[in-house]
Design a protein around this motif. Structure first.
Motif, PDB file in Angstrom:
ATOM      1  N   TRP A 153      46.654 -34.470 -12.732  1.00 52.35           N
ATOM      2  CA  TRP A 153      47.485 -33.290 -12.503  1.00 52.35           C
ATOM      3  C   TRP A 153      48.319 -33.455 -11.239  1.00 52.35           C
ATOM      4  CZ3 TRP A 153      43.671 -28.535 -13.203  1.00 52.35           C
ATOM      5  CH2 TRP A 153      43.262 -28.471 -14.553  1.00 52.35           C
ATOM      6  N   ASP A 154      49.519 -32.916 -11.280  1.00 58.49           N
ATOM      7  CA  ASP A 154      50.335 -32.805 -10.069  1.00 58.49           C
ATOM      8  C   ASP A 154      49.808 -31.591  -9.298  1.00 58.49           C
ATOM      9  OD1 ASP A 154      52.274 -32.361  -8.109  1.00 58.49           O
ATOM     10  OD2 ASP A 154      53.886 -33.088  -9.387  1.00 58.49           O
ATOM     11  N   ILE A 155      49.319 -31.826  -8.084  1.00 56.25           N
ATOM     12  CA  ILE A 155      48.623 -30.773  -7.350  1.00 56.25           C
ATOM     13  C   ILE A 155      49.519 -29.575  -7.053  1.00 56.25           C
ATOM     14  CG2 ILE A 155      49.058 -31.515  -4.954  1.00 56.25           C
ATOM     15  CD1 ILE A 155      45.944 -31.129  -4.552  1.00 56.25           C
ATOM     16  N   LYS A 156      50.823 -29.795  -6.979  1.00 55.32           N
ATOM     17  CA  LYS A 156      51.722 -28.667  -6.679  1.00 55.32           C
ATOM     18  C   LYS A 156      51.809 -27.679  -7.848  1.00 55.32           C
ATOM     19  CE  LYS A 156      56.334 -30.385  -8.039  1.00 55.32           C
ATOM     20  NZ  LYS A 156      55.862 -31.351  -9.029  1.00 55.32           N
ATOM     21  N   ASP A 157      51.405 -28.122  -9.053  1.00 57.64           N
ATOM     22  CA  ASP A 157      51.428 -27.247 -10.226  1.00 57.64           C
ATOM     23  C   ASP A 157      50.066 -26.612 -10.510  1.00 57.64           C
ATOM     24  OD1 ASP A 157      54.122 -27.843 -10.779  1.00 57.64           O
ATOM     25  OD2 ASP A 157      53.561 -29.665 -11.868  1.00 57.64           O
ATOM     26  N   ALA A 158      49.090 -26.904  -9.658  1.00 53.10           N
ATOM     27  CA  ALA A 158      47.727 -26.437  -9.902  1.00 53.10           C
ATOM     28  C   ALA A 158      47.323 -25.346  -8.915  1.00 53.10           C
ATOM     29  CB  ALA A 158      46.748 -27.612  -9.806  1.00 53.10           C
ATOM     30  N   ALA A 159      46.321 -24.574  -9.311  1.00 46.90           N
ATOM     31  CA  ALA A 159      45.776 -23.540  -8.432  1.00 46.90           C
ATOM     32  C   ALA A 159      44.295 -23.358  -8.735  1.00 46.90           C
ATOM     33  CB  ALA A 159      46.515 -22.217  -8.614  1.00 46.90           C
ATOM     34  N   VAL A 160      43.596 -22.768  -7.771  1.00 48.31           N
ATOM     35  CA  VAL A 160      42.174 -22.468  -7.931  1.00 48.31           C
ATOM     36  C   VAL A 160      42.005 -20.976  -8.166  1.00 48.31           C
ATOM     37  CG1 VAL A 160      39.922 -22.372  -6.776  1.00 48.31           C
ATOM     38  CG2 VAL A 160      41.388 -24.395  -6.512  1.00 48.31           C
ATOM     39  N   MET A 161      41.276 -20.633  -9.204  1.00 49.20           N
ATOM     40  CA  MET A 161      40.875 -19.259  -9.466  1.00 49.20           C
ATOM     41  C   MET A 161      39.425 -19.127  -9.008  1.00 49.20           C
ATOM     42  SD  MET A 161      40.219 -17.426 -13.157  1.00 49.20           S
ATOM     43  CE  MET A 161      41.888 -17.623 -13.745  1.00 49.20           C
ATOM     44  N   ALA A 162      39.211 -18.457  -7.892  1.00 46.07           N
ATOM     45  CA  ALA A 162      37.858 -18.278  -7.361  1.00 46.07           C
ATOM     46  C   ALA A 162      37.415 -16.852  -7.641  1.00 46.07           C
ATOM     47  CB  ALA A 162      37.821 -18.569  -5.870  1.00 46.07           C
ATOM     48  N   ILE A 163      36.508 -16.710  -8.599  1.00 43.19           N
ATOM     49  CA  ILE A 163      36.002 -15.388  -8.976  1.00 43.19           C
ATOM     50  C   ILE A 163      34.792 -15.090  -8.087  1.00 43.19           C
ATOM     51  CG2 ILE A 163      35.060 -13.999 -10.861  1.00 43.19           C
ATOM     52  CD1 ILE A 163      36.543 -15.950 -12.788  1.00 43.19           C
ATOM     53  N   THR A 164      34.927 -14.108  -7.220  1.00 44.85           N
ATOM     54  CA  THR A 164      33.949 -13.904  -6.146  1.00 44.85           C
ATOM     55  C   THR A 164      33.119 -12.635  -6.337  1.00 44.85           C
ATOM     56  OG1 THR A 164      35.550 -12.697  -4.789  1.00 44.85           O
ATOM     57  CG2 THR A 164      35.450 -15.099  -4.503  1.00 44.85           C
ATOM     58  N   ALA A 165      31.972 -12.624  -5.652  1.00 45.01           N
ATOM     59  CA  ALA A 165      31.100 -11.442  -5.578  1.00 45.01           C
ATOM     60  C   ALA A 165      30.464 -11.480  -4.197  1.00 45.01           C
ATOM     61  CB  ALA A 165      30.055 -11.471  -6.686  1.00 45.01           C
ATOM     62  N   ASP A 166      31.260 -11.244  -3.184  1.00 47.13           N
ATOM     63  CA  ASP A 166      30.834 -11.479  -1.797  1.00 47.13           C
ATOM     64  C   ASP A 166      29.734 -10.549  -1.304  1.00 47.13           C
ATOM     65  OD1 ASP A 166      32.501 -13.614  -1.582  1.00 47.13           O
ATOM     66  OD2 ASP A 166      34.055 -12.591  -0.416  1.00 47.13           O
ATOM     67  N   GLU A 167      29.459  -9.484  -2.046  1.00 42.72           N
ATOM     68  CA  GLU A 167      28.370  -8.595  -1.625  1.00 42.72           C
ATOM     69  C   GLU A 167      27.007  -9.239  -1.882  1.00 42.72           C
ATOM     70  OE1 GLU A 167      29.189  -7.708  -5.925  1.00 42.72           O
ATOM     71  OE2 GLU A 167      30.370  -8.116  -4.127  1.00 42.72           O
ATOM     72  N   LEU A 168      26.969 -10.275  -2.705  1.00 45.11           N
ATOM     73  CA  LEU A 168      25.737 -11.018  -2.981  1.00 45.11           C
ATOM     74  C   LEU A 168      25.730 -12.291  -2.144  1.00 45.11           C
ATOM     75  CD1 LEU A 168      25.626 -10.736  -6.886  1.00 45.11           C
ATOM     76  CD2 LEU A 168      24.309  -9.391  -5.236  1.00 45.11           C
ATOM     77  N   ASP A 169      24.697 -12.452  -1.330  1.00 43.55           N
ATOM     78  CA  ASP A 169      24.651 -13.587  -0.416  1.00 43.55           C
ATOM     79  C   ASP A 169      24.733 -14.924  -1.142  1.00 43.55           C
ATOM     80  OD1 ASP A 169      24.161 -14.763   2.286  1.00 43.55           O
ATOM     81  OD2 ASP A 169      22.335 -15.476   1.311  1.00 43.55           O
ATOM     82  N   THR A 170      23.973 -15.087  -2.219  1.00 46.42           N
ATOM     83  CA  THR A 170      23.983 -16.350  -2.961  1.00 46.42           C
ATOM     84  C   THR A 170      25.362 -16.622  -3.535  1.00 46.42           C
ATOM     85  OG1 THR A 170      21.642 -16.185  -3.515  1.00 46.42           O
ATOM     86  CG2 THR A 170      22.980 -17.604  -4.906  1.00 46.42           C
ATOM     87  N   ALA A 171      25.979 -15.588  -4.113  1.00 45.57           N
ATOM     88  CA  ALA A 171      27.319 -15.754  -4.694  1.00 45.57           C
ATOM     89  C   ALA A 171      28.332 -16.136  -3.626  1.00 45.57           C
ATOM     90  CB  ALA A 171      27.750 -14.454  -5.383  1.00 45.57           C
ATOM     91  N   ARG A 172      28.256 -15.477  -2.490  1.00 49.73           N
ATOM     92  CA  ARG A 172      29.198 -15.764  -1.396  1.00 49.73           C
ATOM     93  C   ARG A 172      29.057 -17.204  -0.909  1.00 49.73           C
ATOM     94  NH1 ARG A 172      27.701 -12.021   1.510  1.00 49.73           N
ATOM     95  NH2 ARG A 172      26.322 -13.100   2.971  1.00 49.73           N
ATOM     96  N   ARG A 173      27.802 -17.664  -0.780  1.00 50.43           N
ATOM     97  CA  ARG A 173      27.596 -19.027  -0.290  1.00 50.43           C
ATOM     98  C   ARG A 173      28.015 -20.068  -1.324  1.00 50.43           C
ATOM     99  NH1 ARG A 173      22.024 -20.079   1.232  1.00 50.43           N
ATOM    100  NH2 ARG A 173      21.281 -18.168   0.285  1.00 50.43           N
ATOM    101  N   ARG A 174      27.795 -19.789  -2.597  1.00 48.22           N
ATOM    102  CA  ARG A 174      28.213 -20.741  -3.630  1.00 48.22           C
ATOM    103  C   ARG A 174      29.735 -20.866  -3.698  1.00 48.22           C
ATOM    104  NH1 ARG A 174      24.352 -19.521  -8.935  1.00 48.22           N
ATOM    105  NH2 ARG A 174      22.357 -20.013  -7.935  1.00 48.22           N
ATOM    106  N   THR A 175      30.422 -19.737  -3.844  1.00 43.86           N
ATOM    107  CA  THR A 175      31.878 -19.808  -3.973  1.00 43.86           C
ATOM    108  C   THR A 175      32.520 -20.263  -2.664  1.00 43.86           C
ATOM    109  OG1 THR A 175      32.035 -17.421  -3.518  1.00 43.86           O
ATOM    110  CG2 THR A 175      32.030 -18.115  -5.826  1.00 43.86           C
ATOM    111  N   GLY A 176      31.941 -19.848  -1.530  1.00 43.33           N
ATOM    112  CA  GLY A 176      32.456 -20.306  -0.236  1.00 43.33           C
ATOM    113  C   GLY A 176      32.317 -21.805  -0.074  1.00 43.33           C
ATOM    114  N   GLY A 177      31.167 -22.348  -0.482  1.00 41.71           N
ATOM    115  CA  GLY A 177      30.967 -23.791  -0.414  1.00 41.71           C
ATOM    116  C   GLY A 177      31.924 -24.539  -1.307  1.00 41.71           C
ATOM    117  N   SER A 178      32.176 -23.991  -2.484  1.00 47.28           N
ATOM    118  CA  SER A 178      33.089 -24.624  -3.433  1.00 47.28           C
ATOM    119  C   SER A 178      34.521 -24.677  -2.891  1.00 47.28           C
ATOM    120  CB  SER A 178      33.061 -23.857  -4.758  1.00 47.28           C
ATOM    121  OG  SER A 178      33.802 -24.534  -5.745  1.00 47.28           O
ATOM    122  N   MET A 179      34.994 -23.543  -2.361  1.00 49.49           N
ATOM    123  CA  MET A 179      36.357 -23.513  -1.818  1.00 49.49           C
ATOM    124  C   MET A 179      36.491 -24.418  -0.600  1.00 49.49           C
ATOM    125  SD  MET A 179      37.555 -19.523  -2.331  1.00 49.49           S
ATOM    126  CE  MET A 179      36.040 -18.756  -1.721  1.00 49.49           C
ATOM    127  N   ALA A 180      35.449 -24.458   0.236  1.00 47.21           N
ATOM    128  CA  ALA A 180      35.482 -25.330   1.414  1.00 47.21           C
ATOM    129  C   ALA A 180      35.563 -26.801   1.001  1.00 47.21           C
ATOM    130  CB  ALA A 180      34.237 -25.089   2.273  1.00 47.21           C
TER     131      ALA A 180
END
Length: 327
Positions: A153-180
């Protein structure tokens, strides 16, 4: 001298027999919130294996709600159990569970979900065996980036859809780790879009993803991040509904067991795979730790991270699930 030697031998034999008798009589509980789920069935199976290996009995009880949880602790105490491993149906039951356990002098190890107080504060004094949320999130991000590179893929044509649930500690750490991890690999931060879901299931994630997709019509390729299989599947369903082909979407879930139907489909979808943790390790290790705590006084660490995880895809999911008794 001979009599003294005989006495020592007899004493040693008596000690061994005493220890054996103690081990045979030890009972522990293993309480899970959803016994019908393959994940918990596997935890139970490996708790039993630990019991057979070390000589203790496992009393398995389903606890779908708070009332049944507290009743189960009463039942365990009445049966002579010395402690229990528990995946609570509600982390906020933590204080009530510990108060009940202390009244019977039962030792407790939490597995999968951390106890919190009624106000939501983590109860860090209760030993916890849990998959490493941040690390598994990082693995999700790394795997997404690697698959994107394979597809060219050409990175300029791509995007990340991060579906979050930050009120849940486990969810926040998983999605945060993934985006990082995605950012560390070189994915542009300004092309990582976060959208909160009202529920960590397919319908909730579908609604969240649809709202995000209409805001970014120029994106040609999507990477989908979520805290579990179902949030990622919701994102994938949304892309399908808005005309994206499977080749232009990469979704990688977490849990594995909820991905089986999707990975079994004849034709590939945007759901590429899932990170399968280790219920076998959770079931065996937590039971072993509890037994050693009861019999040897070896108090377990307050937090034991389980990092074993494997990426399952259409090519290998049957084999990998079979290895963990999840087929």
């Amino acid at each position: 001298m001979y009599k003294f030697t005989q006495l020592l031998a007899a004493t040693a034999l008596a000690a061994v027999m005493s220890q054996s008798a103690i081990a045979e009589n030890i009972k522990i509980g293993f309480l899970v919130k959803q016994p019908e789920e393959p994940w918990f069935q596997t935890e139970w199976a490996f708790a039993d294996k630990a019991g057979k290996d070390m000589g203790f009995d496992v009393i398995k009880i389903a606890i779908p709600d708070g009332e049944k949880t507290l009743n189960a602790i009463d039942s365990l105490a009445a049966s002579g159990a010395k402690g229990f491993v528990i995946c609570t149906p509600d982390p906020k039951l933590g204080s009530a569970i510990m108060a009940k356990a202390r009244s019977y002098d039962l030792k407790v190890i939490a597995v999968d979900d951390q106890f919190v107080t009624a106000k939501g504060k983590p109860m860090e004094t209760v030993p916890l065996v849990m998959m490493a949320a941040t690390k598994i999130g990082e693995r999700q991000g790394q795997s997404l980036y690697q698959e994107m590179q394979k597809r060219g893929w050409d990175i300029k044509d791509a995007a990340v859809m991060a579906i979050t649930a930050d009120e849940l500690d486990t969810a926040r750490r998983r999605t945060g780790g993934s985006m990082a991890a995605l950012k560390a690999a070189g994915f542009p931060e300004q092309q990582i879009y976060q959208v909160p879901t009202k529920s960590n299931d397919i319908p909730g994630a579908l609604d969240a993803a649809n709202a995000l997709l209409v805001q970014h019509p120029a994106v040609k390729h999507w990477l989908i991040v979520g805290m579990n299989d179902n949030t990622v599947l919701g994102g994938v369903r949304a892309t399908e509904g808005q005309g994206f082909k499977a080749a232009d979407v990469i979704g990688i879930g977490i849990n594995g067991v909820d991905a089986v139907n999707e990975l079994s489909k004849k034709n590939a979808t945007g759901f590429y795979g899932s990170l399968l943790p280790s219920p076998d390790v959770h079931g065996y290790k937590s039971s072993q730790m509890l037994f050693n705590w009861i019999t040897k006084g070896e108090e377990p660490p307050k937090f034991t991270e389980v990092t074993d995880v494997v990426l399952i895809t259409r090519d290998n999911f049957k084999e990998e699930l079979a290895k963990k008794g999840l087929n």
